[in-house]
Design an enzyme around this catalytic site. Structure first.
Site, PDB file in Angstrom:
ATOM      1  N   LYS A   1     -10.185 -11.776   0.628  1.00  0.00           N
ATOM      2  CA  LYS A   1     -10.767 -10.501   0.554  1.00  0.00           C
ATOM      3  C   LYS A   1     -11.388 -10.104   1.398  1.00  0.00           C
ATOM      4  O   LYS A   1     -11.611  -8.963   1.816  1.00  0.00           O
ATOM      5  CB  LYS A   1     -11.138 -10.265  -1.136  1.00  0.00           C
ATOM      6  CG  LYS A   1      -9.932 -10.108  -1.909  1.00  0.00           C
ATOM      7  CD  LYS A   1     -10.285  -9.276  -3.210  1.00  0.00           C
ATOM      8  CE  LYS A   1      -8.800  -9.287  -3.918  1.00  0.00           C
ATOM      9  NZ  LYS A   1      -8.899  -8.565  -5.147  1.00  0.00           N
TER      10      LYS A   1
ATOM     11  N   LYS B   1       1.587 -12.974  -2.032  1.00  0.00           N
ATOM     12  CA  LYS B   1       1.711 -12.270  -3.544  1.00  0.00           C
ATOM     13  C   LYS B   1       1.943 -11.053  -3.694  1.00  0.00           C
ATOM     14  O   LYS B   1       1.248 -10.020  -2.729  1.00  0.00           O
ATOM     15  CB  LYS B   1       0.537 -13.034  -4.082  1.00  0.00           C
ATOM     16  CG  LYS B   1       0.063 -12.977  -5.317  1.00  0.00           C
ATOM     17  CD  LYS B   1      -1.417 -13.042  -5.829  1.00  0.00           C
ATOM     18  CE  LYS B   1      -2.061 -11.916  -5.941  1.00  0.00           C
ATOM     19  NZ  LYS B   1      -3.140 -11.802  -7.097  1.00  0.00           N
TER      20      LYS B   1
ATOM     21  N   LYS C   1      -1.612  -5.566  -6.620  1.00  0.00           N
ATOM     22  CA  LYS C   1      -1.651  -4.300  -6.910  1.00  0.00           C
ATOM     23  C   LYS C   1      -2.567  -3.492  -5.703  1.00  0.00           C
ATOM     24  O   LYS C   1      -2.124  -2.246  -5.664  1.00  0.00           O
ATOM     25  CB  LYS C   1      -2.203  -4.057  -8.058  1.00  0.00           C
ATOM     26  CG  LYS C   1      -3.619  -4.324  -8.419  1.00  0.00           C
ATOM     27  CD  LYS C   1      -3.931  -3.741  -9.865  1.00  0.00           C
ATOM     28  CE  LYS C   1      -4.596  -4.921 -10.911  1.00  0.00           C
ATOM     29  NZ  LYS C   1      -5.888  -5.446 -10.089  1.00  0.00           N
TER      30      LYS C   1
HETATM   31  P1  ATP Z   1      -6.181  -7.207  -6.511  1.00  0.00           P
HETATM   32  O1  ATP Z   1      -4.826  -6.851  -5.425  1.00  0.00           O
HETATM   33  O2  ATP Z   1      -6.871  -5.981  -6.648  1.00  0.00           O
HETATM   34  O3  ATP Z   1      -6.643  -8.690  -6.298  1.00  0.00           O
HETATM   35  P2  ATP Z   1      -4.105  -8.269  -7.946  1.00  0.00           P
HETATM   36  O4  ATP Z   1      -2.739  -7.386  -7.972  1.00  0.00           O
HETATM   37  O5  ATP Z   1      -3.933  -9.679  -7.296  1.00  0.00           O
HETATM   38  O6  ATP Z   1      -5.168  -7.330  -7.764  1.00  0.00           O
HETATM   39  P3  ATP Z   1      -5.399  -9.331 -10.459  1.00  0.00           P
HETATM   40  O7  ATP Z   1      -6.164  -8.160 -11.144  1.00  0.00           O
HETATM   41  O8  ATP Z   1      -6.067 -10.123  -9.291  1.00  0.00           O
HETATM   42  O9  ATP Z   1      -4.142  -8.589  -9.612  1.00  0.00           O
HETATM   43  O10 ATP Z   1      -4.673 -10.178 -11.284  1.00  0.00           O
HETATM   44  C1  ATP Z   1      -4.521  -9.904 -12.604  1.00  0.00           C
HETATM   45  C2  ATP Z   1      -3.758 -10.978 -13.367  1.00  0.00           C
HETATM   46  O11 ATP Z   1      -2.258 -11.133 -12.926  1.00  0.00           O
HETATM   47  C3  ATP Z   1      -4.510 -12.439 -13.008  1.00  0.00           C
HETATM   48  O12 ATP Z   1      -4.313 -13.161 -14.112  1.00  0.00           O
HETATM   49  C4  ATP Z   1      -3.502 -12.811 -11.988  1.00  0.00           C
HETATM   50  O13 ATP Z   1      -3.456 -14.283 -11.897  1.00  0.00           O
HETATM   51  C5  ATP Z   1      -2.353 -12.381 -12.556  1.00  0.00           C
HETATM   52  N1  ATP Z   1      -1.370 -12.009 -11.148  1.00  0.00           N
HETATM   53  C6  ATP Z   1      -1.527 -11.223 -10.299  1.00  0.00           C
HETATM   54  N2  ATP Z   1      -0.736 -10.817  -9.370  1.00  0.00           N
HETATM   55  C7  ATP Z   1       0.131 -11.837  -9.735  1.00  0.00           C
HETATM   56  C8  ATP Z   1       1.459 -12.353  -9.265  1.00  0.00           C
HETATM   57  N3  ATP Z   1       2.063 -11.793  -7.989  1.00  0.00           N
HETATM   58  N4  ATP Z   1       2.170 -13.335  -9.857  1.00  0.00           N
HETATM   59  C9  ATP Z   1       1.672 -13.877 -10.835  1.00  0.00           C
HETATM   60  N5  ATP Z   1       0.541 -13.466 -11.426  1.00  0.00           N
HETATM   61  C10 ATP Z   1      -0.117 -12.672 -10.892  1.00  0.00           C
END
Ligand code: ATP
Ligand code: LTN
Length: 331
Positions: free
Chosen positions: A115, A197, A200
């Site tokens: 990040k 990955k 969002k």
């Molecule tokens: P950001 O982009 O704001 O970091 P994010 O999409 O990575 O957000 P988080 O809020 O960090 O999502 O994650 C929410 C939950 O979903 C966490 O438990 C994370 O491990 C899980 N998660 C997020 N993205 C994935 C993914 N691509 N595959 C599996 N689990 C995920």
């Protein structure tokens, strides 16, 4: 006598709309665990401001996220569902725990490295100490298990180290938590770039829970694969197809072997739309129920208010104990 249920804590940042990744990596498991465990599910808005947010969007998304939690099957009567900033004990414990966390430990966190690269013009102290706030979230409630996706394992391990250190200095205070990571769906990759990955805050290649069936179909038809035709699970050689297989299995409950043989000899032209259809059917009831719930603001308000009250009662107990152990004068 009934045995005391184990405790679960997890949360998601309202930093963007929920994705298929957050559903398959986390929320799906939360739903499966709600009957057997004593669960707290949080909307971690204080984590979200570690990168810049538009205030009106953050407010709106926090409510939408609550509606989507419920629409995914989380029952507000069985679980404590709340918004992090409504329970001030999170910030209070976070300060104390920060004094038991090493600069070096935080520097090694891969999410911080990622990040800070992405937001190079705004690397704040909050982004750096983010895992300390996450440790406070978990330890305040003496959680035994933390259901998250693979990317959060390192943070839960750091939380455990901080707890162990504190317990070692002051005698047992915190339960040591374990990460709980699903076998299928722990790491859903972007449909546009299967080496990164699905996230969002990165709309490219992302499927959102609230996407329309048309949008979902389009995204899967365009998903990046490879120049072969075989539907085979091989994350090294065929990352795109393997990701689609993971999504298909997580959406339908079928095994990898079953799916590979069902699509044997059919090629991607059949497989990609089939994955799209499976996801459309998975998301349809969630989208419809979330839309209905969002029309009932009074209900959502009653859920997060009751949740914050119940959470604060538990949190205060731990915080008092901690303040006493570190030597603060009682009020
Ligand atoms: P950001 O982009 O704001 O970091 P994010 O999409 O990575 O957000 P988080 O809020 O960090 O999502 O994650 C929410 C939950 O979903 C966490 O438990 C994370 O491990 C899980 N998660 C997020 N993205 C994935 C993914 N691509 N595959 C599996 N689990 C995920
Ligand atoms: N860092 C997590 C969100 C999060 C969390 C938590 C998850 C904040 N506090 C406590 C589990 C337990 C993420 O998903 N990025």
């Amino acid at each position: 006598m009934e045995e005391k249920k184990k405790r679960i804590f997890s949360g998601i940042q309202p930093s963007g709309d929920l994705t298929l990744g957050s559903y398959m990596g986390a929320i799906k498991n939360w739903v499966a665990l709600q009957d057997e465990y004593d669960c707290l599910y949080c909307i971690v808005d204080m984590h979200a401001i570690t990168v810049r947010q538009v205030p009106a969007d953050l407010r709106k998304r926090s409510l939408e996220q609550l509606a989507q939690y419920i629409a995914c099957g989380l029952d507000p009567d069985k679980n404590i569902m709340f918004i992090q900033s409504h329970v001030p004990q999170h910030a209070e414990l976070s300060w104390v725990l920060g004094c038991y966390t090493q600069f070096g430990e935080l520097s090694r966190m891969t999410q911080f490295k990622d990040k800070s690269q992405k937001h190079a013009d705004n690397i704040t102290a909050g982004l750096f100490t983010y895992p300390v706030l996450m440790a406070a979230d978990i330890l305040l409630y003496q959680a035994d298990l933390v259901p998250v996706g693979q990317d959060q394992k390192q943070h839960v391990e750091l939380c455990r180290d901080i707890a162990q250190r504190f317990n070692g200095v002051y005698s047992d205070t915190f339960t040591l938590p374990e990460p709980f990571i699903p076998k299928m769906g722990a790491r859903i990759m972007s449909l546009g770039d299967p080496s990164s990955k699905m996230s969002k805050s990165d709309p490219e290649g992302c499927v959102y829970l609230m996407d329309s069936p048309d949008a979902v179909a389009r995204k899967f038809k365009r998903a990046v694969t490879d120049c072969e035709t075989a539907v085979r699970f091989d994350p090294e050689q065929k990352p795109g197809v393997s990701n689609l297989l993971t999504i298909y299995c997580a959406a339908t409950g079928k095994t990898l072997a079953e799916t590979e043989s069902a699509f044997a000899g059919q090629g991607y032209g059949v497989f990609k739309p089939a994955v799209g259809d499976a996801v459309i059917e998975l998301l349809r009831p969630i989208r419809e129920e979330a839309t209905r719930l969002l029309g009932d603001k009074a209900y959502l308000e009653s859920v997060y208010r009751a949740g914050a009250e119940r959470a604060a009662r538990l949190a205060e107990k731990t915080l008092r104990k901690v303040y006493k152990k570190v030597g603060f004068v009682a009020k």
